[in-house]
Enzyme design. Structure first.
Site, mmCIF file in Angstrom:
data_model
loop_
_atom_site.group_PDB
_atom_site.id
_atom_site.type_symbol
_atom_site.label_atom_id
_atom_site.label_comp_id
_atom_site.label_asym_id
_atom_site.label_seq_id
_atom_site.Cartn_x
_atom_site.Cartn_y
_atom_site.Cartn_z
ATOM 1 N N CYS A 1 38.552 5.211 -9.568
ATOM 2 C CA CYS A 1 39.872 4.278 -9.024
ATOM 3 C C CYS A 1 41.005 5.266 -8.807
ATOM 4 O O CYS A 1 41.551 5.722 -9.605
ATOM 5 C CB CYS A 1 40.158 3.107 -10.129
ATOM 6 S SG CYS A 1 41.383 2.025 -9.562
ATOM 7 N N HIS B 1 48.440 -7.250 -9.554
ATOM 8 C CA HIS B 1 49.474 -6.464 -9.599
ATOM 9 C C HIS B 1 49.959 -6.095 -8.411
ATOM 10 O O HIS B 1 49.146 -6.234 -7.307
ATOM 11 C CB HIS B 1 49.501 -5.252 -10.432
ATOM 12 C CG HIS B 1 48.208 -4.726 -10.239
ATOM 13 N ND1 HIS B 1 47.760 -4.004 -9.398
ATOM 14 C CD2 HIS B 1 46.972 -4.693 -11.270
ATOM 15 C CE1 HIS B 1 46.246 -3.711 -9.330
ATOM 16 N NE2 HIS B 1 46.109 -3.976 -10.676
ATOM 17 N N GLU C 1 42.875 -9.401 -13.449
ATOM 18 C CA GLU C 1 44.484 -9.225 -13.475
ATOM 19 C C GLU C 1 44.723 -9.205 -12.060
ATOM 20 O O GLU C 1 43.800 -8.943 -11.015
ATOM 21 C CB GLU C 1 44.705 -7.902 -14.124
ATOM 22 C CG GLU C 1 44.071 -6.821 -13.558
ATOM 23 C CD GLU C 1 44.340 -5.493 -13.976
ATOM 24 O OE1 GLU C 1 44.604 -5.397 -15.333
ATOM 25 O OE2 GLU C 1 44.217 -4.288 -13.441
ATOM 26 N N HIS D 1 41.514 -9.663 -9.437
ATOM 27 C CA HIS D 1 40.357 -8.558 -9.237
ATOM 28 C C HIS D 1 39.822 -8.662 -10.737
ATOM 29 O O HIS D 1 40.457 -8.548 -11.620
ATOM 30 C CB HIS D 1 40.692 -7.414 -8.714
ATOM 31 C CG HIS D 1 41.673 -6.643 -9.197
ATOM 32 N ND1 HIS D 1 42.947 -6.811 -9.301
ATOM 33 C CD2 HIS D 1 41.502 -5.440 -10.042
ATOM 34 C CE1 HIS D 1 43.673 -5.999 -9.767
ATOM 35 N NE2 HIS D 1 42.958 -4.995 -10.395
ATOM 36 N N HIS E 1 44.527 -0.927 -5.391
ATOM 37 C CA HIS E 1 43.300 0.142 -5.909
ATOM 38 C C HIS E 1 42.538 0.373 -4.737
ATOM 39 O O HIS E 1 42.301 -0.523 -3.916
ATOM 40 C CB HIS E 1 42.441 -0.629 -6.897
ATOM 41 C CG HIS E 1 43.156 -0.940 -8.112
ATOM 42 N ND1 HIS E 1 43.754 -0.109 -9.039
ATOM 43 C CD2 HIS E 1 43.199 -2.012 -8.872
ATOM 44 C CE1 HIS E 1 44.132 -0.760 -9.980
ATOM 45 N NE2 HIS E 1 43.649 -1.844 -10.043
HETATM 46 MN MN MN Z 1 44.063 -3.622 -11.597
#
Ligand code: MN
Length: 147
Positions: A115, A63, A61, A101, A67
């Site tokens: 995370c 976005h 994914e 990632h 992270h």
């Molecule tokens: Mn992610």
């Protein structure tokens, strides 16, 4: 609630439910999630602990939000952008905005990681056919990704 929630051993914590990684979907395998610090901690970000069983993987994914990842147990590999990195305990991984990632555990042991993520964040996007074609243009990435 007390200021402290004890570690119970084996990467479980008091008053911290063990949840499925995501509520739905088949594009990941054998991943659990614990929210260690949620929005009500007042920090502006959430800290989660994820654990991928041997052979499992997270969703491929990307976005807008970033992270910050700290490997807590085990070993594995991650795709971050066009780079595939080996992961060992206490390694640090930065996933910048808009960057593809995916994390994969090795076959021998689970891969556990902390995370850090902003409380206010956009929904993850999964690759469409064109994205996958671009990703798979690199042989190592084609071999690595699981969708
Ligand atoms: Mn992610």
């Amino acid at each position: 609630m007390s200021a402290r929630r004890r570690h119970l051993g084996a990467f479980r914590w008091e008053a911290t439910p063990l949840a499925a990684y995501k509520a739905e979907g088949t594009h990941f395998r054998d991943v659990t999630r614990q929210v260690l610090f949620a929005a009500d901690a007042g920090v502006g970000c959430e800290l989660r602990y994820f654990e991928i069983a041997p052979g499992g993987h997270t969703t491929l994914e990307r976005h807008q939000h970033a992270h910050a990842v700290v490997v807590a147990r085990g070993s594995g590999r991650a795709l971050v952008g066009e780079e595939i990195v080996e992961l060992a305990r206490l390694d640090l991984v930065s996933v910048p905005p808009r960057t593809w990632h995916q994390l994969r555990a090795g076959q021998a042991e689970p891969l556990g990681f902390l995370c850090l993520v902003a409380c206010e964040r956009d929904r993850p996007e999964r690759p469409d056919a064109d994205d996958l074609a671009r990703l798979r243009a690199k042989h190592a990435i084609a071999e690595f990704i699981r969708v």
